[in-house]
Design a protein around this motif. Structure first.
Motif, PDB file in Angstrom:
ATOM      1  N   ILE A   9       5.409 -23.820  12.524  1.00 39.35           N
ATOM      2  CA  ILE A   9       4.014 -23.384  12.357  1.00 39.35           C
ATOM      3  C   ILE A   9       3.912 -21.881  12.616  1.00 39.35           C
ATOM      4  CG2 ILE A   9       1.675 -23.551  13.307  1.00 39.35           C
ATOM      5  CD1 ILE A   9       2.277 -25.931  11.601  1.00 39.35           C
ATOM      6  N   GLU A  10       4.610 -21.415  13.646  1.00 38.55           N
ATOM      7  CA  GLU A  10       4.599 -19.991  13.968  1.00 38.55           C
ATOM      8  C   GLU A  10       5.157 -19.169  12.799  1.00 38.55           C
ATOM      9  OE1 GLU A  10       6.108 -16.966  17.531  1.00 38.55           O
ATOM     10  OE2 GLU A  10       6.776 -19.063  17.544  1.00 38.55           O
ATOM     11  N   LYS A  11       6.260 -19.621  12.203  1.00 32.80           N
ATOM     12  CA  LYS A  11       6.848 -18.901  11.068  1.00 32.80           C
ATOM     13  C   LYS A  11       5.934 -18.925   9.849  1.00 32.80           C
ATOM     14  CE  LYS A  11      11.658 -19.519  12.325  1.00 32.80           C
ATOM     15  NZ  LYS A  11      12.885 -20.292  12.094  1.00 32.80           N
ATOM     16  N   ILE A  12       5.351 -20.083   9.555  1.00 33.85           N
ATOM     17  CA  ILE A  12       4.496 -20.223   8.373  1.00 33.85           C
ATOM     18  C   ILE A  12       3.212 -19.414   8.515  1.00 33.85           C
ATOM     19  CG2 ILE A  12       3.091 -21.850   7.032  1.00 33.85           C
ATOM     20  CD1 ILE A  12       5.250 -23.993   7.756  1.00 33.85           C
ATOM     21  N   SER A  13       2.587 -19.523   9.690  1.00 34.72           N
ATOM     22  CA  SER A  13       1.266 -18.910   9.879  1.00 34.72           C
ATOM     23  C   SER A  13       1.321 -17.471  10.374  1.00 34.72           C
ATOM     24  CB  SER A  13       0.450 -19.746  10.867  1.00 34.72           C
ATOM     25  OG  SER A  13       1.013 -19.658  12.174  1.00 34.72           O
ATOM     26  N   GLY A  14       2.418 -17.117  11.043  1.00 35.80           N
ATOM     27  CA  GLY A  14       2.480 -15.782  11.640  1.00 35.80           C
ATOM     28  C   GLY A  14       1.696 -15.689  12.942  1.00 35.80           C
ATOM     29  N   VAL A  15       1.293 -16.833  13.485  1.00 27.63           N
ATOM     30  CA  VAL A  15       0.545 -16.890  14.744  1.00 27.63           C
ATOM     31  C   VAL A  15       1.528 -17.282  15.844  1.00 27.63           C
ATOM     32  CG1 VAL A  15      -1.344 -18.011  16.000  1.00 27.63           C
ATOM     33  CG2 VAL A  15      -1.588 -17.523  13.552  1.00 27.63           C
ATOM     34  N   LYS A  16       1.566 -16.511  16.919  1.00 24.69           N
ATOM     35  CA  LYS A  16       2.492 -16.755  18.024  1.00 24.69           C
ATOM     36  C   LYS A  16       2.235 -18.117  18.667  1.00 24.69           C
ATOM     37  CE  LYS A  16       4.514 -12.718  17.956  1.00 24.69           C
ATOM     38  NZ  LYS A  16       5.888 -12.594  17.566  1.00 24.69           N
ATOM     39  N   SER A  17       3.291 -18.710  19.193  1.00 26.82           N
ATOM     40  CA  SER A  17       3.188 -20.058  19.758  1.00 26.82           C
ATOM     41  C   SER A  17       2.220 -20.129  20.939  1.00 26.82           C
ATOM     42  CB  SER A  17       4.565 -20.593  20.155  1.00 26.82           C
ATOM     43  OG  SER A  17       5.180 -19.742  21.086  1.00 26.82           O
ATOM     44  N   HIS A  18       2.153 -19.066  21.769  1.00 25.26           N
ATOM     45  CA  HIS A  18       1.211 -19.111  22.896  1.00 25.26           C
ATOM     46  C   HIS A  18      -0.238 -19.108  22.404  1.00 25.26           C
ATOM     47  CE1 HIS A  18       1.459 -14.703  22.320  1.00 25.26           C
ATOM     48  NE2 HIS A  18       0.247 -14.672  22.849  1.00 25.26           N
ATOM     49  N   ARG A  21      -0.947 -22.678  21.175  1.00 25.38           N
ATOM     50  CA  ARG A  21      -1.238 -23.583  22.303  1.00 25.38           C
ATOM     51  C   ARG A  21      -2.640 -23.345  22.842  1.00 25.38           C
ATOM     52  NH1 ARG A  21       4.286 -22.577  23.132  1.00 25.38           N
ATOM     53  NH2 ARG A  21       3.873 -20.868  24.588  1.00 25.38           N
ATOM     54  N   TYR A  22      -3.088 -22.086  22.877  1.00 26.23           N
ATOM     55  CA  TYR A  22      -4.444 -21.783  23.321  1.00 26.23           C
ATOM     56  C   TYR A  22      -5.460 -22.366  22.342  1.00 26.23           C
ATOM     57  CZ  TYR A  22      -8.743 -19.258  24.244  1.00 26.23           C
ATOM     58  OH  TYR A  22     -10.058 -18.947  24.492  1.00 26.23           O
ATOM     59  N   TRP A  23      -5.222 -22.191  21.046  1.00 29.65           N
ATOM     60  CA  TRP A  23      -6.148 -22.724  20.051  1.00 29.65           C
ATOM     61  C   TRP A  23      -6.269 -24.233  20.175  1.00 29.65           C
ATOM     62  CZ3 TRP A  23      -4.779 -19.725  14.889  1.00 29.65           C
ATOM     63  CH2 TRP A  23      -5.232 -18.404  15.009  1.00 29.65           C
ATOM     64  N   GLU A  24      -5.179 -24.899  20.507  1.00 32.18           N
ATOM     65  CA  GLU A  24      -5.232 -26.354  20.704  1.00 32.18           C
ATOM     66  C   GLU A  24      -6.245 -26.724  21.790  1.00 32.18           C
ATOM     67  OE1 GLU A  24      -1.513 -28.277  21.614  1.00 32.18           O
ATOM     68  OE2 GLU A  24      -0.502 -26.959  20.195  1.00 32.18           O
ATOM     69  N   GLU A  25      -6.302 -25.901  22.820  1.00 33.91           N
ATOM     70  CA  GLU A  25      -7.217 -26.177  23.940  1.00 33.91           C
ATOM     71  C   GLU A  25      -8.674 -25.983  23.563  1.00 33.91           C
ATOM     72  OE1 GLU A  25      -6.191 -23.894  27.402  1.00 33.91           O
ATOM     73  OE2 GLU A  25      -4.063 -24.418  27.230  1.00 33.91           O
ATOM     74  N   VAL A  26      -8.963 -24.992  22.730  1.00 39.71           N
ATOM     75  CA  VAL A  26     -10.363 -24.652  22.450  1.00 39.71           C
ATOM     76  C   VAL A  26     -10.877 -25.166  21.106  1.00 39.71           C
ATOM     77  CG1 VAL A  26     -10.361 -22.626  23.962  1.00 39.71           C
ATOM     78  CG2 VAL A  26      -9.748 -22.353  21.554  1.00 39.71           C
ATOM     79  N   ILE A  27      -9.989 -25.580  20.235  1.00 40.37           N
ATOM     80  CA  ILE A  27     -10.390 -26.086  18.920  1.00 40.37           C
ATOM     81  C   ILE A  27      -9.998 -27.559  18.838  1.00 40.37           C
ATOM     82  CG2 ILE A  27     -10.227 -25.802  16.415  1.00 40.37           C
ATOM     83  CD1 ILE A  27     -11.311 -23.281  17.787  1.00 40.37           C
TER      84      ILE A  27
END
Length: 114
Positions: A9-18, A21-27
């Protein structure tokens, strides 16, 4: 259905893994499954939401809260559109049935009148 690790997901999206993980908490829409080892497994739907969030936050300059609300609104619009499409399909089926019934009656009249 496609499954992705957090690294993929990090490679595809360009969004760092940390950040992921934060987005998982708030979204609440991002719901990767976790294996027994705790490794996250993301679905295609999760990836699509992450890409949408990235666009809203980094390109459109939404806040996290604003992006979350937009994601929720997008989901509601999709649901409304789905309901409308289903209603249209039902109406179309009813109209087709009426058309064939009328054609049948017309053909019956024509054959009796000859």
């Amino acid at each position: 259905m496609a499954q992705y690790s957090i690294g993929q997901i990090e490679k595809i999206s360009g969004v760092k893994s940390h950040v992921l993980r934060y987005w998982e908490e708030v979204i609440p829409s991002i719901t990767p499954k976790k294996e027994m080892s705790g490794r996250r497994i993301y679905s295609q739907k999760d990836l699509e939401i992450i890409l949408r969030l990235k666009y809203l936050i980094y390109t459109k300059k939404f806040t996290i809260e604003g992006a979350k609300n937009q994601i929720i609104q997008d989901a509601e619009n999709i649901e409304k559109n789905f309901d409308a499409v289903m209603a249209i399909r039902e109406i179309r089926a009813d109209l087709s049935e009426l058309y064939f019934l009328l054609q049948s009656l017309k053909n019956e009249r024509n054959s009796n009148g000859k």
